[in-house]
Design a protein around this motif. Structure first.
Motif: not given
Length: 274
Positions: A49, A51-52, A54, A57-58, A61, A89, A241, A245
């Motif tokens: 899960s 995620l380094d 960014e 991660r966006q 999301a 992920t 979200t 971050d």
């Protein structure tokens, strides 16, 4: 009996397109994968899960916001594989998902399968080939999400940035499906504007996601460009979200996003030939 996964071997390894380097990350843990000197992927072996990067991660999301039900049998196409961090992920979040990662480098695809705990087929297949050629070969309406994260060194190959390419992406998406593109750019933002314009030319809605300094041209980095014929929002949940971050991000959508890229779209200089 399954073959035991071999631990990554730190150092440089020859691949078909140059060199892959594996580095242990002493700060956040896990492994950093560099392709020809450029940061390409980060894998936490014990936490799919995490995620380094960014921009990943966006992207995650946006997908979570559009598909909040974890039981959704998502069909996801990843254009650009590397270590398949986001695919790993999504497989963890959506156990019924079926994903294909297109990787142009056959040796890199073999190594990441050997080194990292990636889901097996049919949950995740790695297909060796050119991202555009594979996209144009797929059945119409066969994917819910298409993610472009393909680079030649530090830049997206030009044939994956044109209006005609985005049209090919839209053809394989289901109605209302999501297209997400990672665009790495300098402060000029010329590449981001071209991506935004191409997406706006093809999809009813476009949205950009990045930290505010990046969108203002104050630093070099990554911008996520999102396209869909369904409303992109952004929703209150997505905004929350992104702001929470470790690297808070803002969105740009609607008229503002279209104005940002207006007049910058790129066309194929001639008919695309694989």
């Amino acid at each position: 009996m399954a073959t035991p996964r071999r631990a990554p071997v730190p150092g440089s390894h020859p691949i078909d397109t140059g060199t892959a380097e594996v580095v242990a990350d002493p700060i956040s843990g896990g492994w950093l994968l560099l392709i020809n000197g450029t940061h390409s992927s980060h894998i936490h072996p014990d936490d799919p899960s995490a995620l380094d990067f960014e921009y990943l991660r966006q992207m995650a999301a946006v997908i979570d916001d559009r598909f909040p039900d974890a039981s959704t049998p998502l069909r996801v196409l990843h254009l650009g594989g590397a270590a398949c961090a986001l695919a790993r992920t999504l497989a963890d979040r959506y156990p019924r998902a079926r994903q294909v990662a297109v990787e142009i480098d056959a040796e890199l695809a073999r190594l990441v399968r050997e080194w990292f705990d990636l889901p097996r087929a049919p949950r995740l297949r790695i297909r060796v080939g050119d991202a555009r050629t594979v996209t144009e070969s797929l059945t119409e309406g066969s994917r819910d999400v298409v993610i472009r994260d393909a680079f030649a060194d530090a830049r997206t190959p030009s044939h994956l940035t044109t209006v005609e390419f985005v049209q090919a992406v839209k053809r394989v998406l289901t109605p209302g499906g999501l297209y997400l593109a990672n665009c790495g750019d300098a402060r000029t933002l010329d590449l981001v504007r071209a991506d935004a314009a191409a997406v706006a030319d093809v999809f009813a809605n476009v949205m950009l996601i990045a930290d505010p300094a990046m969108l203002k041209g104050r630093r070099t980095g990554n911008v996520v460009v999102v396209g869909s014929d369904d409303e992109l929002g952004p929703s209150t949940g997505l905004v929350r979200t992104l702001l929470s971050d470790p690297l808070p991000a803002r969105t740009m959508s609607g008229v503002e996003a279209r104005r940002f890229g207006r007049g910058h779209s790129l066309r194929d200089p001639e008919p695309f030939v694989p």
